[in-house]
Design a protein around this motif. Structure first.
Motif, PDB file in Angstrom:
ATOM      1  N   MET A 316      -5.098   1.597  -6.083  1.00 20.53           N
ATOM      2  CA  MET A 316      -4.853   0.520  -7.073  1.00 20.53           C
ATOM      3  C   MET A 316      -3.114   1.175  -7.073  1.00 20.53           C
ATOM      4  SD  MET A 316      -7.174  -0.194 -10.388  1.00 20.53           S
ATOM      5  CE  MET A 316      -7.947   0.915 -10.880  1.00 20.53           C
ATOM      6  N   TYR A 317      -3.240   2.507  -7.312  1.00 17.87           N
ATOM      7  CA  TYR A 317      -1.922   3.310  -7.264  1.00 17.87           C
ATOM      8  C   TYR A 317      -1.064   3.005  -6.477  1.00 17.87           C
ATOM      9  CZ  TYR A 317       2.181   5.904  -8.415  1.00 17.87           C
ATOM     10  OH  TYR A 317       2.917   6.709  -9.204  1.00 17.87           O
ATOM     11  N   ILE A 318      -1.906   3.105  -5.441  1.00 17.16           N
ATOM     12  CA  ILE A 318      -1.140   3.362  -4.128  1.00 17.16           C
ATOM     13  C   ILE A 318      -0.890   1.538  -3.566  1.00 17.16           C
ATOM     14  CG2 ILE A 318      -1.488   3.115  -1.294  1.00 17.16           C
ATOM     15  CD1 ILE A 318      -3.361   5.724  -2.244  1.00 17.16           C
ATOM     16  N   MET A 319      -1.542   0.779  -3.848  1.00 14.25           N
ATOM     17  CA  MET A 319      -1.188  -0.527  -3.286  1.00 14.25           C
ATOM     18  C   MET A 319      -0.269  -0.908  -4.695  1.00 14.25           C
ATOM     19  SD  MET A 319      -4.509  -2.970  -2.467  1.00 14.25           S
ATOM     20  CE  MET A 319      -4.864  -2.294  -3.942  1.00 14.25           C
ATOM     21  N   LEU A 332       4.182  -3.582   7.263  1.00 13.54           N
ATOM     22  CA  LEU A 332       3.805  -2.962   5.859  1.00 13.54           C
ATOM     23  C   LEU A 332       3.299  -1.439   6.330  1.00 13.54           C
ATOM     24  CD1 LEU A 332       2.447  -3.715   3.005  1.00 13.54           C
ATOM     25  CD2 LEU A 332       0.540  -4.106   4.416  1.00 13.54           C
ATOM     26  N   TYR A 333       4.145  -1.052   4.628  1.00 11.67           N
ATOM     27  CA  TYR A 333       4.237   0.347   4.924  1.00 11.67           C
ATOM     28  C   TYR A 333       3.728   1.600   3.659  1.00 11.67           C
ATOM     29  CZ  TYR A 333       8.887   0.782   3.738  1.00 11.67           C
ATOM     30  OH  TYR A 333       9.912   1.087   2.638  1.00 11.67           O
ATOM     31  N   ALA A 334       2.943   2.415   4.202  1.00  9.38           N
ATOM     32  CA  ALA A 334       3.453   3.467   2.165  1.00  9.38           C
ATOM     33  C   ALA A 334       3.992   4.620   2.315  1.00  9.38           C
ATOM     34  CB  ALA A 334       1.353   3.635   2.171  1.00  9.38           C
ATOM     35  N   THR A 335       4.579   4.917   1.072  1.00  6.96           N
ATOM     36  CA  THR A 335       5.198   6.002   1.036  1.00  6.96           C
ATOM     37  C   THR A 335       4.915   6.834  -0.378  1.00  6.96           C
ATOM     38  OG1 THR A 335       7.829   6.340   1.536  1.00  6.96           O
ATOM     39  CG2 THR A 335       7.205   4.569  -0.087  1.00  6.96           C
ATOM     40  N   ASP A 336       5.747   7.852  -0.335  1.00  6.39           N
ATOM     41  CA  ASP A 336       5.493   9.031  -1.420  1.00  6.39           C
ATOM     42  C   ASP A 336       7.103   8.758  -2.491  1.00  6.39           C
ATOM     43  OD1 ASP A 336       8.013  10.180   0.171  1.00  6.39           O
ATOM     44  OD2 ASP A 336       7.325  11.874  -0.590  1.00  6.39           O
ATOM     45  N   VAL A 337       6.795   8.860  -3.615  1.00  9.37           N
ATOM     46  CA  VAL A 337       7.300   8.595  -5.108  1.00  9.37           C
ATOM     47  C   VAL A 337       7.547  10.358  -5.511  1.00  9.37           C
ATOM     48  CG1 VAL A 337       5.626   8.366  -6.859  1.00  9.37           C
ATOM     49  CG2 VAL A 337       8.405   7.240  -7.109  1.00  9.37           C
ATOM     50  N   TYR A 338       8.438  10.446  -6.503  1.00 10.17           N
ATOM     51  CA  TYR A 338       9.019  11.212  -7.575  1.00 10.17           C
ATOM     52  C   TYR A 338       8.152  10.389  -8.900  1.00 10.17           C
ATOM     53  CZ  TYR A 338       9.936  15.349  -4.247  1.00 10.17           C
ATOM     54  OH  TYR A 338       9.513  16.247  -3.415  1.00 10.17           O
ATOM     55  N   ALA A 411      -4.382  -5.275   3.535  1.00 13.55           N
ATOM     56  CA  ALA A 411      -3.991  -3.852   3.524  1.00 13.55           C
ATOM     57  C   ALA A 411      -4.067  -2.505   4.193  1.00 13.55           C
ATOM     58  CB  ALA A 411      -4.251  -2.725   1.598  1.00 13.55           C
ATOM     59  N   ALA A 412      -4.916  -2.847   5.280  1.00 14.59           N
ATOM     60  CA  ALA A 412      -5.961  -2.865   5.751  1.00 14.59           C
ATOM     61  C   ALA A 412      -5.113  -2.455   6.995  1.00 14.59           C
ATOM     62  CB  ALA A 412      -7.148  -2.054   6.022  1.00 14.59           C
ATOM     63  N   GLN A 413      -5.408  -4.487   7.154  1.00 15.35           N
ATOM     64  CA  GLN A 413      -4.823  -4.485   8.374  1.00 15.35           C
ATOM     65  C   GLN A 413      -3.223  -4.389   8.347  1.00 15.35           C
ATOM     66  OE1 GLN A 413      -6.271  -8.762   7.680  1.00 15.35           O
ATOM     67  NE2 GLN A 413      -8.026  -8.168   9.097  1.00 15.35           N
ATOM     68  N   GLY A 414      -2.589  -4.795   7.240  1.00 13.17           N
ATOM     69  CA  GLY A 414      -1.253  -4.522   7.796  1.00 13.17           C
ATOM     70  C   GLY A 414      -0.716  -3.204   8.094  1.00 13.17           C
TER      71      GLY A 414
END
Length: 614
Positions: A316-319, A332-338, A411-414
């Motif tokens: 949930m948090y990642i999406m 579509l990508y996932a990144t990090d955050v402060y 999310a997986a496909q993208g």
């Protein structure tokens, strides 16, 4: 036309009569109409113009292949494994790893117990390489886990590579020496759990029998051993191993996540068992911790509700917080955050290590009733209350318009497509270790869920944002001569290279394999085949396979290193991707983070009573 102009209808029509009184003839109207039509045709077919296209997609054709073709490709991967392993046997065994360019052994950074051989055991069994397997067993039998030189054994790497390798090979072969030595190793590593909190320390002094390392732990290293210790406890009957596996879940559940808005941060205090910073990441330093929540639930027969809830909250948090769409190509990508209480600072770095996420999402879609979590006693809205208020509202909103299953699959496909493009975009065909995604200008930080909402309101035309087909970017500027060139490439490709090296990593092909097995979409096999061809062309040398310094250049340089995970993971997933028979059914086996499959099991009633399992 003349018969039309002379018809009684045109002679008597009041509109025509009015135009004639103004000096406008029917021929004028006809000419004007024809001119207007010509301009429309010209505009829509030939003249350049600015179009507003929300999420463009391209139709990409993937040629059908016969079963014989894929089987032949699997055999080519087997041949690649043999080339790599025989090079290791000839030039480096029993050291940990091979230096393939110099044909020498690498310095033993993984204890000197022959990590390449042990890490490769189950790959050999899956490929039917029984002779290589038999030759490797003496390394397992003769390893001295208490040599005076082993004064700083890294707990995490030793568990996932050595213990995971032996446990998986034991599950497949039932060779008793593998269970015995895995038990020896599990016991000798137990001083790692002597921290005040119970989280494992970085390392163990196997001579003195005490823990070693800093009092600050990294999430991936302190929360990625449950699978191995749980299965070890199952096959040895030792309560202490099961206790260690359960301790990780208890500690993560008890953590105060207020400062990180309900997410699990990277750095943890091993004395208090609490997080110490605001940095939340999907990839490096955190990846396998997210992975093991779902996989521990699956491994233990879908009975561990605590780990299931942690997996759902993490995704949930990642999406909702870490996934974005790039402005031009809509990657579509996932990144990090402060993550601070009222502020979030994103790096917009996308790591190759994060490419495991698509496979994890796909595995969850395949194995969980995501659209009927109530059947497992889980309330998704209740879980969201642990996150930021905006996430609570988000889940109330999106579950009215989408199902959780389709969100996870998109999310997986993208993300998997973005992982593939980082390979296909390079002249070598190999992916960089990390990129910096473009997120500036008027498109500044477009969260994926916001893009989904815009797509929904526009009528759901085409594929969801980030999911539709995309072709590689091939306008290479191999000299990168000027800052202007780099800016142009960054703007057109939507990312710049942060670390252009390829370390023979497995994460992208891991996701391709899981997406192929869970969806049957053949494009993932084709992407894997393209990747394998690039590996063969670029990295293969006389003694094995070498890492690459600069994947963005045709004049690339090789690096004298062949990590054990190349044989344990990369080649294994490629082989499974191409093999027609499903050798590792996902309902019966669960891969650890080093691609060692462990068999699904359930605790018997006597075990539950003995181990205190609810």
């Amino acid at each position: 036309m003349s018969s039309l102009l002379n018809s009684n209808f045109l002679r008597t029509n009041p509109v025509v009569l009015a135009l004639r009184r103004k000096g406008v003839s029917i021929r004028h109207v006809a000419v004007a109409t024809g001119l207007a039509l010509s301009l429309c045709v010209l505009y829509y077919n030939y003249l350049p113009r600015r179009e507003v296209v929300l999420f463009p997609e391209e139709v990409i054709y993937y040629p059908p292949e016969t079963q014989e073709t894929w089987s032949a490709r699997a055999e080519q991967v087997k041949a690649a494994f043999l080339h790599a392993y025989h090079g290791y046997e000839k030039y480096a065994m029993p050291a940990d790893e091979l230096r393939p360019l110099s044909k020498t052994k690498a310095a033993d950074k993984f204890n000197g117990w022959g990590v390449t051989a042990v890490d490769s055991l189950d790959t050999m069994l899956l490929m039917g390489l029984n002779e290589e397997f038999e030759r490797a067993l003496p390394i397992v039998q003769n390893s001295n886990y208490s040599l005076p030189t082993n004064t700083r054994v890294p707990f995490f790497e030793t568990v996932i590579r050595y213990m995971g390798g032996m446990l998986s090979a034991y599950a497949m072969s039932k060779e008793e020496i593998l269970r015995t030595r895995a038990g020896d190793l599990g016991t000798i590593l137990t001083p790692a759990f002597d921290s005040a909190s119970g989280f494992p320390t970085f390392g163990v002094d196997t001579v003195k029998g005490n823990s070693d390392g800093m009092k600050i732990g990294i999430l991936a290293e302190i929360a990625s051993y449950q699978m191995e210790y749980a299965y070890l406890g199952k096959i040895t009957g030792k309560k202490s191993h099961v206790d260690h596996a359960r301790k990780a879940t208890e500690l993560l559940q008890a953590a105060n996540l207020t400062v990180s808005a309900g997410a699990y941060p990277v750095r943890w205090d091993l004395t208090t068992g609490q997080p110490t910073d605001y940095h939340v990441a999907p990839g490096g330093a955190a990846d396998s911790a997210h992975e093991y929540t779902l996989k521990q639930f699956l491994l233990t027969g879908k009975t561990d509700k605590a780990n299931l809830e942690m997996y759902l909250r993490a995704t949930m948090y990642i999406m909702g917080e870490l996934m974005f769409i790039s402005p031009k190509r809509h990657l579509l990508y996932a990144t990090d955050v402060y993550q601070y209480e009222n502020e979030a600072r994103y790096s917009h770095t996308f790591e190759h290590l994060s490419c495991f996420l698509p496979g994890l999402f796909a595995l969850g879609v395949h194995t969980l009733p995501l659209d009927d979590l109530a059947s497992l006693g889980v309330d998704i809205h209740e879980l969201a209350k642990d996150l930021l208020p905006r996430h609570q509202k988000m889940y109330d909103y999106i579950t009215k318009h989408y199902t959780l299953g389709e969100l996870h699959l998109w999310a997986a496909q993208g993300m998997a497509q973005t992982c593939w493009l980082t390979y296909a975009d390079q002249p070598t065909g190999l992916g960089p270790d990390s990129v910096t995604m473009r997120a500036g200008g008027i498109y500044d930080e477009v969260p994926w869920l916001d893009a989904l909402d815009a797509w929904r309101k526009a009528g759901r035309k085409g594929s969801p944002p980030g999911v539709g087909g995309k072709t590689p970017w091939t306008q290479w500027n191999l000299t990168y001569a000027s800052a202007k060139d780099r800016d142009r490439i960054f703007a057109e490709r939507d990312y710049g290279l942060k670390n252009a090296a390829y370390y023979l990593r497995p994460e992208a092909v891991e996701s391709f394999y899981l997406l192929w097995r869970t969806t049957g979409d053949v494009r993932w096999r084709h992407h894997g085949w393209d990747m394998f061809q690039a590996i063969e062309k670029i990295t293969k040398v006389e003694a094995g396979y070498a890492c690459v310094h600069n994947v963005h250049l045709e004049d690339y340089k090789l690096h004298d290193e062949m990590p054990s995970f190349f044989l344990a993971e990369t080649l294994k997933y490629l082989y499974l991707l191409f093999h027609e028979e499903d050798l590792v059914p996902l309902e019966q086996w669960v891969f650890n983070t080093e691609a060692h499959p462990l068999p699904v099991f359930e605790w018997e009633q006597r075990e539950k009573e003995a181990y205190g399992i609810n």
